[in-house]
Design an enzyme around this catalytic site. Structure first.
Site, PDB file in Angstrom:
ATOM      1  N   LYS A  10      55.620  66.457  26.034  1.00  0.00           N
ATOM      2  CA  LYS A  10      54.399  65.699  25.700  1.00  0.00           C
ATOM      3  C   LYS A  10      54.658  64.234  26.021  1.00  0.00           C
ATOM      4  CE  LYS A  10      50.342  66.473  23.772  1.00  0.00           C
ATOM      5  NZ  LYS A  10      49.581  67.732  23.862  1.00  0.00           N
TER       6      LYS A  10
HETATM    7  P1  NAD Z   1      39.353  63.761  23.577  1.00  0.00           P
HETATM    8  O1  NAD Z   1      39.899  62.405  23.694  1.00  0.00           O
HETATM    9  O2  NAD Z   1      38.539  64.308  24.688  1.00  0.00           O
HETATM   10  O3  NAD Z   1      38.481  63.886  22.234  1.00  0.00           O
HETATM   11  C1  NAD Z   1      38.968  63.509  20.979  1.00  0.00           C
HETATM   12  C2  NAD Z   1      37.819  63.530  19.997  1.00  0.00           C
HETATM   13  O4  NAD Z   1      38.326  63.262  18.687  1.00  0.00           O
HETATM   14  C3  NAD Z   1      36.764  62.472  20.276  1.00  0.00           C
HETATM   15  O5  NAD Z   1      35.485  63.003  20.004  1.00  0.00           O
HETATM   16  C4  NAD Z   1      37.106  61.374  19.274  1.00  0.00           C
HETATM   17  O6  NAD Z   1      35.994  60.574  18.939  1.00  0.00           O
HETATM   18  C5  NAD Z   1      37.570  62.210  18.095  1.00  0.00           C
HETATM   19  N1  NAD Z   1      38.406  61.454  17.153  1.00  0.00           N
HETATM   20  C6  NAD Z   1      39.458  60.656  17.442  1.00  0.00           C
HETATM   21  N2  NAD Z   1      39.937  60.118  16.313  1.00  0.00           N
HETATM   22  C7  NAD Z   1      39.193  60.600  15.300  1.00  0.00           C
HETATM   23  C8  NAD Z   1      39.190  60.400  13.896  1.00  0.00           C
HETATM   24  N3  NAD Z   1      40.072  59.604  13.328  1.00  0.00           N
HETATM   25  N4  NAD Z   1      38.258  61.047  13.168  1.00  0.00           N
HETATM   26  C9  NAD Z   1      37.355  61.855  13.764  1.00  0.00           C
HETATM   27  N5  NAD Z   1      37.299  62.077  15.076  1.00  0.00           N
HETATM   28  C10 NAD Z   1      38.205  61.448  15.836  1.00  0.00           C
HETATM   29  O7  NAD Z   1      40.605  64.700  23.273  1.00  0.00           O
HETATM   30  P2  NAD Z   1      40.718  66.267  23.483  1.00  0.00           P
HETATM   31  O8  NAD Z   1      41.363  66.504  24.802  1.00  0.00           O
HETATM   32  O9  NAD Z   1      39.433  66.914  23.153  1.00  0.00           O
HETATM   33  O10 NAD Z   1      41.832  66.627  22.389  1.00  0.00           O
HETATM   34  C11 NAD Z   1      41.481  66.873  21.026  1.00  0.00           C
HETATM   35  C12 NAD Z   1      42.622  67.619  20.348  1.00  0.00           C
HETATM   36  O11 NAD Z   1      42.859  68.848  21.057  1.00  0.00           O
HETATM   37  C13 NAD Z   1      43.977  66.902  20.347  1.00  0.00           C
HETATM   38  O12 NAD Z   1      44.679  67.253  19.176  1.00  0.00           O
HETATM   39  C14 NAD Z   1      44.691  67.483  21.561  1.00  0.00           C
HETATM   40  O13 NAD Z   1      46.092  67.371  21.471  1.00  0.00           O
HETATM   41  C15 NAD Z   1      44.223  68.920  21.458  1.00  0.00           C
HETATM   42  N6  NAD Z   1      44.312  69.677  22.711  1.00  0.00           N
HETATM   43  C16 NAD Z   1      43.685  69.267  23.837  1.00  0.00           C
HETATM   44  C17 NAD Z   1      43.778  70.036  24.992  1.00  0.00           C
HETATM   45  C18 NAD Z   1      43.040  69.670  26.260  1.00  0.00           C
HETATM   46  O14 NAD Z   1      43.055  70.496  27.191  1.00  0.00           O
HETATM   47  N7  NAD Z   1      42.388  68.530  26.361  1.00  0.00           N
HETATM   48  C19 NAD Z   1      44.542  71.202  24.991  1.00  0.00           C
HETATM   49  C20 NAD Z   1      45.160  71.606  23.809  1.00  0.00           C
HETATM   50  C21 NAD Z   1      45.029  70.838  22.669  1.00  0.00           C
END
Ligand code: NAD
Length: 492
Positions: free
Chosen positions: A178
């Protein structure tokens, strides 16, 4: 949370002048006017309703931020400690080989880079980035890159370890890694963001590579950022190697070598698993209600794909605000709104609510898809749902887990639930290596097969050992790693 240390008792007598994404109301401090960078205001926080001093940054971009609020929204706990304690919990059930557990409790490589970037105005900023490679016994290191102001080495260590478990459960030939960059992308222009990404890639150098360590999108990173990383990496290798490194990152735009279905893959995987859970429990998804925390890539895709089952999205939280409409929120319409306005705040077809109301809202399914440590003992007590499907990594802390178990709320744990992203990343990597292009039906078909197989392995393990699903998922992962270590032995 140390809310009171910096909160103001009152701002009576001050005239409200504006509302922003972070602040319900802004008041000029000392009656002073002017929106130049650094001007101080008193703001009434939308989320915690406390008054605090905030300052304006980048008034020209209209982004008014307060670092204190952002810190408040995330309880910093030792995530790595939680991850290792979970490993020990699985160890207690299965009595894994102690030498192998000692290996898995450590990361392999940890890189911290500090590098300069010239900003639009000509000033030079020093930035800090991380890449932690936890384990590569099953294949090249693999894991996302996140851009977030609160990223630190503990968080990246923990997330890289979770990646090792995730790839092992999914049965794909990758290890776990990561990375992160300690910035808030919203504070930079697009040109600055490109320079930052390229300079970070350059600083990582050959610590990443198509057969060695392959980054992908995560919080606040996206296909465009992957394209810049690819281009920078390609530009630093010899000309005859350039076209052999398309697979140095996954989650690229399709035109730059990305895969069909990668952008929606994490959400798609979550929906396949919710379908499977519903089938196993004789639960009808038509008309079922769900709430989502985080409406970025993972949250919004999950919601959009749930639509086909006729399930109803009733509440959403993101960094800008929290909304509720018990009649249902149209995920496509909300996605368009978020694209235009930067968040769910002030979405006209729902009413604003607070953080506690989100957790108290009765629904069938809760999908955390934002950051870690959101489901704590306190918030888990509030949850009134049948299933938590963890889209985010590490959204539940150990105390929260205990409460979910006591309340008999089903859980699809993160290392299984959000593995659709890394599974389709593996498909993208394979297509790049073989110069192939798979169509969306093929990608979805293969994703469905792999993720449902993984679900069945975890479900059967939970039944066999009579343990909760998070422990079962760890047992599946560590068993696979243990076999490989035993077969290969320890060098020399
Ligand atoms: P992203 O940046 O596209 O979206 C993140 C979202 O979380 C946004 O809507 C943001 O406003 C919200 N957010 C951030 N801080 C916040 C808070 N304090 N309170 C409420 N909402 C909050 O990110 P993503 O890619 O959608 O990732 C989200 C989660 O999923 C993370 O934990 C990431 O590690 C996990 N994840 C992502 C992927 C991927 O393919 N993108 C894969 C596996 C896991």
């Amino acid at each position: 949370m140390k809310k009171n240390n910096r909160s103001r008792k009152d701002s009576e007598g001050l005239t409200p002048i504006a509302t922003t994404k972070e602040w319900k109301l802004l008041y000029f401090q000392h009656g002073r006017a002017g929106l130049e960078e650094g001007s101080e205001f008193i703001g009434l926080c939308r989320h915690c309703e406390l008054r605090d001093i905030c300052s304006i940054s980048k008034p020209e971009s209209g982004v008014w931020r307060c670092a204190y609020y952002k810190a408040l929204t995330r309880k910093k706990t030792n995530l790595y400690e939680n991850v290792i304690n979970q490993l020990k919990k699985a160890e207690d059930v299965v009595h894994f080989d102690q030498d192998i557990c000692r290996i898995l409790a450590e990361t392999t490589n940890e890189l911290i880079v500090h590098f300069p970037v010239k900003m639009d105005g000509g000033t030079v900023t020093m930035l800090t980035g991380y890449r932690v490679q936890h384990n590569n016994v099953l294949g090249p290191f693999k894991g996302g890159l996140r851009f977030h102001p609160l990223v630190d080495i503990d968080e990246i260590r923990a997330l890289s370890t979770l990646m090792t478990w995730k790839t092992a459960i999914a049965n794909i030939p990758f290890g776990g890694a990561k990375g992160g960059l300690q910035i808030d992308p919203a504070d930079y222009s697009i040109e600055e963001l490109e320079k930052i990404t390229r300079r970070f890639t350059f600083a990582l150098g050959n610590n990443i590579g198509p057969e060695y360590d392959i980054p992908a999108p995560d919080v606040n990173t996206n296909p465009q950022i992957m394209a810049w990383i690819l281009d920078t990496y390609m530009s630093t290798v010899t000309p005859n190697e350039r076209n052999r490194c398309l697979h140095v990152v996954t989650g690229k735009p399709i035109e730059s070598g990305g895969s069909q279905g990668r952008n929606k893959a994490t959400g798609q995987g979550i929906v396949f698993l919710i379908e499977k859970w519903a089938k196993d429990h004789g639960f009808n998804l038509k008309g079922a209600t769900y709430t989502v925390q985080g409406f970025g890539n993972v949250g919004s895709w999950t919601a959009r794909l749930m639509k086909k089952h006729g399930s109803k999205l009733i509440a959403v939280e993101d960094i800008t605000g929290i909304i509720l409409n018990k009649e249902g929120i149209n995920p496509d319409d909300l996605t368009d709104y978020v694209k235009e306005h930067g968040g769910v705040l002030d979405y006209p077809k729902a009413k604003p609510i607070d953080h506690k109301t989100l957790f108290n809202t009765k629904a069938d399914i809760f999908i955390p898809a934002a950051l870690e440590n959101q489901i704590t003992a306190e918030t888990a007590e509030m949850l009134n749902v049948k299933l938590v499907a963890e889209g985010a990594n590490g959204p539940t802390d150990p105390e929260g887990d205990k409460v979910l178990q006591r309340k008999k709320i089903d859980l699809i744990p993160d290392i299984l639930c959000n593995s659709g992203g890394v599974i389709v990343s593996y498909f993208e990597w394979l297509q790049n290596k073989r110069s192939e292009f798979w169509d969306l039906d093929e990608v979805d078909y293969k994703l469905h097969k792999m993720i449902v197989d993984a679900y069945e392995r975890v479900r059967d393990t939970a039944e066999k050992f009579k343990v909760d699903w998070r422990t079962a998922a760890h047992i599946v992962a560590i068993s696979r790693l243990e076999i490989v270590y035993k077969e290969r032995g320890i060098f020399p």
